[in-house]
Design a protein around this motif. Structure first.
Motif, short mmCIF file in Angstrom:
data_model
loop_
_atom_site.label_atom_id
_atom_site.label_comp_id
_atom_site.label_asym_id
_atom_site.label_seq_id
_atom_site.Cartn_x
_atom_site.Cartn_y
_atom_site.Cartn_z
N ALA A 89 0.83 -1.20 0.00
CA ALA A 89 0.00 0.00 0.00
C ALA A 89 0.87 1.26 0.00
O ALA A 89 0.45 2.31 -0.47
CB ALA A 89 -0.93 -0.01 1.21
N ALA A 90 2.11 1.13 0.50
CA ALA A 90 3.02 2.27 0.53
C ALA A 90 3.79 2.42 -0.79
O ALA A 90 4.61 3.31 -0.93
CB ALA A 90 4.02 2.12 1.68
N GLY A 91 3.53 1.53 -1.74
CA GLY A 91 4.17 1.62 -3.05
C GLY A 91 5.46 0.82 -3.18
O GLY A 91 6.12 0.88 -4.22
N MET A 92 5.84 0.07 -2.16
CA MET A 92 7.07 -0.73 -2.24
C MET A 92 6.81 -1.95 -3.12
O MET A 92 5.89 -2.73 -2.85
CB MET A 92 7.52 -1.19 -0.85
CG MET A 92 7.94 -0.05 0.06
SD MET A 92 9.36 0.87 -0.58
CE MET A 92 10.61 -0.36 -0.54
N PRO A 93 7.60 -2.14 -4.18
CA PRO A 93 7.36 -3.28 -5.08
C PRO A 93 7.66 -4.60 -4.40
O PRO A 93 8.46 -4.69 -3.47
CB PRO A 93 8.33 -3.03 -6.24
CG PRO A 93 9.33 -2.06 -5.74
CD PRO A 93 8.71 -1.31 -4.61
N PHE A 94 6.98 -5.64 -4.88
CA PHE A 94 7.20 -6.98 -4.36
C PHE A 94 8.63 -7.42 -4.67
O PHE A 94 9.17 -7.13 -5.71
CB PHE A 94 6.22 -7.98 -4.99
CG PHE A 94 6.45 -9.38 -4.54
CD1 PHE A 94 5.94 -9.81 -3.32
CD2 PHE A 94 7.20 -10.27 -5.29
CE1 PHE A 94 6.16 -11.10 -2.88
CE2 PHE A 94 7.43 -11.56 -4.85
CZ PHE A 94 6.90 -11.97 -3.64
N THR A 95 9.22 -8.14 -3.73
CA THR A 95 10.55 -8.69 -3.92
C THR A 95 10.61 -10.07 -3.29
O THR A 95 9.86 -10.37 -2.35
CB THR A 95 11.63 -7.79 -3.29
OG1 THR A 95 12.87 -8.48 -3.30
CG2 THR A 95 11.30 -7.40 -1.87
N ALA B 175 12.61 -11.10 -1.34
CA ALA B 175 13.06 -10.99 0.05
C ALA B 175 11.89 -11.19 1.03
O ALA B 175 12.10 -11.46 2.20
CB ALA B 175 13.72 -9.63 0.29
N TYR B 176 10.64 -11.05 0.53
CA TYR B 176 9.49 -11.26 1.39
C TYR B 176 9.26 -12.74 1.70
O TYR B 176 8.52 -13.08 2.61
CB TYR B 176 8.22 -10.70 0.75
CG TYR B 176 8.25 -9.21 0.50
CD1 TYR B 176 8.78 -8.34 1.45
CD2 TYR B 176 7.74 -8.67 -0.66
CE1 TYR B 176 8.80 -6.98 1.23
CE2 TYR B 176 7.75 -7.30 -0.89
CZ TYR B 176 8.29 -6.46 0.06
OH TYR B 176 8.31 -5.12 -0.14
N LEU B 177 9.86 -13.62 0.92
CA LEU B 177 9.68 -15.05 1.12
C LEU B 177 10.65 -15.54 2.19
O LEU B 177 11.83 -15.21 2.17
CB LEU B 177 9.92 -15.82 -0.18
CG LEU B 177 9.08 -15.36 -1.37
CD1 LEU B 177 9.47 -16.12 -2.61
CD2 LEU B 177 7.61 -15.51 -1.08
N GLN B 178 10.14 -16.31 3.12
CA GLN B 178 10.95 -16.77 4.25
C GLN B 178 11.09 -18.28 4.23
O GLN B 178 10.13 -18.99 3.96
CB GLN B 178 10.30 -16.34 5.57
CG GLN B 178 10.18 -14.86 5.74
CD GLN B 178 11.53 -14.20 5.90
OE1 GLN B 178 12.41 -14.73 6.55
NE2 GLN B 178 11.70 -13.05 5.30
#
Length: 154
Positions: free
Chosen positions: A33-39, A41-44
């Protein structure tokens, strides 16, 4: 797409959608929602099945919370209906990961015995070794944490 399908340029600007539209048109570009693109790095992943399943369950709950927040901000049926569907899907995913957690926890709690034949160099009196402490038939291994429940408590 449904919300912006017939939007004219003035509506796009008024909604604050103009900078997104310039970069991506009406296409889908995954971002927060803040405009940060998916990466990625979100996968754990830690490589431990229990840790990874707890992480998966936490992600499903975080997504459900986000949908709850969205639902509290609108009563537009074109927004509410798909968000309710997505929220329900997160709940089902959480339940399925919980079932997998139970299955994996039970599997990992089972006692296993590994029988290994004594190597040739250890057989006989003249080997110079006093035994390996594993007994004649091999050894058994118990997972650390024996006696703990699936949440790591005694």
């Amino acid at each position: 797409m449904q919300l912006s399908e017939d939007a004219d340029p003035e509506e796009i600007k008024k909604a604050g959608f103009d900078s997104y539209y310039v970069d991506h048109g009406l296409g889908i570009y995954p971002s927060s929602a803040a405009g940060m693109p998916f990466t990625a790095a979100y996968l754990q992943s830690k490589g431990d099945p229990l840790t990874d399943l707890y992480e998966d369950m936490a992600a499903e709950q975080k997504a459900r919370s986000t949908y709850d927040y969205i639902l509290s901000l609108t009563d537009d049926p074109d927004v509410v209906n798909p968000i309710k569907f997505l929220r329900e899907r997160e709940i089902v995913h959480f339940q399925r990961f919980g079932e997998a957690l139970d299955y994996v926890s039970d599997y990992l709690a089972e006692n296993r015995v590994f029988v290994m034949p004594k190597p040739e160099f250890m057989k006989g009196e003249g080997s110079g070794r006093k035994g390996c402490g594993c007994g004649e038939e091999g050894s058994s291994y118990e997972r650390p944490g024996k006696g703990m429940n699936r949440y790591g408590r005694m």
